[in-house]
Design a protein around this motif. Structure first.
Motif, PDB file in Angstrom:
ATOM      1  N   SER A   7      66.378 -15.964  48.774  1.00 54.90           N
ATOM      2  CA  SER A   7      66.536 -14.708  48.034  1.00 54.90           C
ATOM      3  C   SER A   7      65.194 -14.201  47.491  1.00 54.90           C
ATOM      4  CB  SER A   7      67.523 -14.912  46.886  1.00 54.90           C
ATOM      5  OG  SER A   7      67.622 -13.759  46.101  1.00 54.90           O
ATOM      6  N   LEU A   8      64.423 -15.090  46.891  1.00 53.23           N
ATOM      7  CA  LEU A   8      63.117 -14.694  46.357  1.00 53.23           C
ATOM      8  C   LEU A   8      62.169 -14.255  47.475  1.00 53.23           C
ATOM      9  CD1 LEU A   8      62.635 -17.480  43.669  1.00 53.23           C
ATOM     10  CD2 LEU A   8      62.869 -15.013  43.213  1.00 53.23           C
ATOM     11  N   SER A   9      62.221 -14.940  48.606  1.00 52.71           N
ATOM     12  CA  SER A   9      61.377 -14.570  49.744  1.00 52.71           C
ATOM     13  C   SER A   9      61.725 -13.180  50.246  1.00 52.71           C
ATOM     14  CB  SER A   9      61.540 -15.580  50.881  1.00 52.71           C
ATOM     15  OG  SER A   9      61.082 -16.840  50.487  1.00 52.71           O
ATOM     16  N   GLU A  10      63.016 -12.895  50.336  1.00 54.04           N
ATOM     17  CA  GLU A  10      63.445 -11.568  50.787  1.00 54.04           C
ATOM     18  C   GLU A  10      63.010 -10.483  49.809  1.00 54.04           C
ATOM     19  OE1 GLU A  10      67.628 -12.070  51.325  1.00 54.04           O
ATOM     20  OE2 GLU A  10      67.373 -13.018  53.277  1.00 54.04           O
ATOM     21  N   LYS A  11      63.136 -10.757  48.517  1.00 52.94           N
ATOM     22  CA  LYS A  11      62.693  -9.788  47.508  1.00 52.94           C
ATOM     23  C   LYS A  11      61.198  -9.532  47.637  1.00 52.94           C
ATOM     24  CE  LYS A  11      66.246 -10.805  44.105  1.00 52.94           C
ATOM     25  NZ  LYS A  11      66.544 -11.414  42.801  1.00 52.94           N
ATOM     26  N   GLN A  12      60.442 -10.590  47.892  1.00 50.77           N
ATOM     27  CA  GLN A  12      58.994 -10.463  48.044  1.00 50.77           C
ATOM     28  C   GLN A  12      58.657  -9.601  49.258  1.00 50.77           C
ATOM     29  OE1 GLN A  12      56.995 -14.208  48.773  1.00 50.77           O
ATOM     30  NE2 GLN A  12      55.189 -13.523  47.664  1.00 50.77           N
ATOM     31  N   ILE A  13      59.360  -9.821  50.352  1.00 51.16           N
ATOM     32  CA  ILE A  13      59.145  -9.024  51.564  1.00 51.16           C
ATOM     33  C   ILE A  13      59.473  -7.559  51.310  1.00 51.16           C
ATOM     34  CG2 ILE A  13      60.019  -8.604  53.898  1.00 51.16           C
ATOM     35  CD1 ILE A  13      60.372 -11.712  54.075  1.00 51.16           C
ATOM     36  N   LEU A  14      60.617  -7.301  50.704  1.00 54.23           N
ATOM     37  CA  LEU A  14      61.028  -5.916  50.442  1.00 54.23           C
ATOM     38  C   LEU A  14      60.074  -5.213  49.480  1.00 54.23           C
ATOM     39  CD1 LEU A  14      64.906  -6.331  50.256  1.00 54.23           C
ATOM     40  CD2 LEU A  14      63.571  -5.231  52.066  1.00 54.23           C
ATOM     41  N   LEU A  15      59.606  -5.936  48.467  1.00 51.82           N
ATOM     42  CA  LEU A  15      58.643  -5.336  47.534  1.00 51.82           C
ATOM     43  C   LEU A  15      57.347  -4.996  48.248  1.00 51.82           C
ATOM     44  CD1 LEU A  15      57.936  -4.462  44.675  1.00 51.82           C
ATOM     45  CD2 LEU A  15      57.269  -6.823  44.194  1.00 51.82           C
ATOM     46  N   SER A  16      56.900  -5.878  49.127  1.00 53.40           N
ATOM     47  CA  SER A  16      55.683  -5.607  49.896  1.00 53.40           C
ATOM     48  C   SER A  16      55.861  -4.384  50.782  1.00 53.40           C
ATOM     49  CB  SER A  16      55.324  -6.815  50.766  1.00 53.40           C
ATOM     50  OG  SER A  16      54.968  -7.898  49.975  1.00 53.40           O
ATOM     51  N   MET A  17      57.017  -4.295  51.443  1.00 50.12           N
ATOM     52  CA  MET A  17      57.279  -3.144  52.307  1.00 50.12           C
ATOM     53  C   MET A  17      57.342  -1.852  51.507  1.00 50.12           C
ATOM     54  SD  MET A  17      59.967  -4.336  55.144  1.00 50.12           S
ATOM     55  CE  MET A  17      60.541  -5.961  54.864  1.00 50.12           C
ATOM     56  N   ALA A  18      58.006  -1.919  50.361  1.00 49.41           N
ATOM     57  CA  ALA A  18      58.113  -0.717  49.519  1.00 49.41           C
ATOM     58  C   ALA A  18      56.738  -0.261  49.062  1.00 49.41           C
ATOM     59  CB  ALA A  18      59.009  -1.005  48.319  1.00 49.41           C
ATOM     60  N   ARG A  19      55.887  -1.205  48.711  1.00 49.07           N
ATOM     61  CA  ARG A  19      54.522  -0.844  48.287  1.00 49.07           C
ATOM     62  C   ARG A  19      53.743  -0.199  49.439  1.00 49.07           C
ATOM     63  NH1 ARG A  19      52.380  -5.727  44.398  1.00 49.07           N
ATOM     64  NH2 ARG A  19      53.590  -5.111  42.587  1.00 49.07           N
ATOM     65  N   CYS A  20      53.933  -0.721  50.645  1.00 51.54           N
ATOM     66  CA  CYS A  20      53.252  -0.137  51.808  1.00 51.54           C
ATOM     67  C   CYS A  20      53.705   1.296  52.031  1.00 51.54           C
ATOM     68  CB  CYS A  20      53.531  -0.959  53.065  1.00 51.54           C
ATOM     69  SG  CYS A  20      52.678  -2.541  53.081  1.00 51.54           S
ATOM     70  N   ILE A  21      54.991   1.513  51.905  1.00 46.42           N
ATOM     71  CA  ILE A  21      55.539   2.855  52.122  1.00 46.42           C
ATOM     72  C   ILE A  21      55.014   3.820  51.063  1.00 46.42           C
ATOM     73  CG2 ILE A  21      57.655   4.237  52.050  1.00 46.42           C
ATOM     74  CD1 ILE A  21      59.053   1.781  53.319  1.00 46.42           C
ATOM     75  N   ILE A  22      55.033   3.375  49.812  1.00 48.43           N
ATOM     76  CA  ILE A  22      54.612   4.242  48.712  1.00 48.43           C
ATOM     77  C   ILE A  22      53.140   4.604  48.839  1.00 48.43           C
ATOM     78  CG2 ILE A  22      54.194   4.280  46.215  1.00 48.43           C
ATOM     79  CD1 ILE A  22      56.814   2.612  45.968  1.00 48.43           C
ATOM     80  N   THR A  23      52.332   3.663  49.281  1.00 48.60           N
ATOM     81  CA  THR A  23      50.890   3.896  49.322  1.00 48.60           C
ATOM     82  C   THR A  23      50.398   4.418  50.674  1.00 48.60           C
ATOM     83  OG1 THR A  23      50.475   1.590  49.903  1.00 48.60           O
ATOM     84  CG2 THR A  23      50.446   2.144  47.570  1.00 48.60           C
ATOM     85  N   ALA A  24      51.301   4.531  51.658  1.00 46.65           N
ATOM     86  CA  ALA A  24      50.874   4.987  52.991  1.00 46.65           C
ATOM     87  C   ALA A  24      50.518   6.467  52.942  1.00 46.65           C
ATOM     88  CB  ALA A  24      51.983   4.752  54.012  1.00 46.65           C
ATOM     89  N   PRO A  25      49.280   6.802  53.287  1.00 42.47           N
ATOM     90  CA  PRO A  25      48.871   8.210  53.247  1.00 42.47           C
ATOM     91  C   PRO A  25      49.537   9.006  54.378  1.00 42.47           C
ATOM     92  CG  PRO A  25      47.111   6.858  54.139  1.00 42.47           C
ATOM     93  CD  PRO A  25      48.203   5.923  53.707  1.00 42.47           C
ATOM     94  N   GLY A  26      50.022  10.171  54.045  1.00 42.28           N
ATOM     95  CA  GLY A  26      50.562  11.077  55.055  1.00 42.28           C
ATOM     96  C   GLY A  26      51.930  10.709  55.584  1.00 42.28           C
ATOM     97  N   LEU A  27      52.598   9.729  55.011  1.00 38.79           N
ATOM     98  CA  LEU A  27      53.921   9.332  55.476  1.00 38.79           C
ATOM     99  C   LEU A  27      54.954  10.217  54.796  1.00 38.79           C
ATOM    100  CD1 LEU A  27      55.101   7.199  57.371  1.00 38.79           C
ATOM    101  CD2 LEU A  27      55.443   5.739  55.384  1.00 38.79           C
TER     102      LEU A  27
END
Length: 92
Positions: free
Chosen positions: A46-66
């Motif tokens: 569960s913690l690993s999945e949360k870590q993955i999802l948080l990382s993905m969300a951060r990538c999406i939020i910070t992705a320029p032009g997305l």
């Protein structure tokens, strides 16, 4: 829960899991240890999945032009992958 908290919680769970594994080597038929080991494995997953999802969300939020539509599509795909990996069914 932020990334640092997730990583610390994951570290603690893994350390506890390692101690349980060592105890299981001494008493492999102990049902209570088996139960505790399974509970730790569930929390680690569960913690690993949360870590993955948080990382993905951060990538999406910070992705320029997305754009929003692309962000949502990427997040949906990521969630499907995470769920399928967790369930052991593969990616659909």
């Amino acid at each position: 829960m932020e990334m640092q908290s997730l990583q610390e919680a994951l570290k603690v769970e893994i350390q506890c899991h390692q101690k349980l594994v060592a105890q299981m080597k001494q008493d492999p038929q102990n049902g209570e240890l088996k139960k505790q080991l399974h509970e730790r494995q569930t929390r680690i997953t569960s913690l690993s999945e949360k870590q993955i999802l948080l990382s993905m969300a951060r990538c999406i939020i910070t992705a320029p032009g997305l754009d929003v539509e692309s962000s949502v599509a990427f997040l949906e795909m990521s969630i499907r992958i995470t769920i399928s990996v967790h369930s052991g069914k593969g990616i659909k």
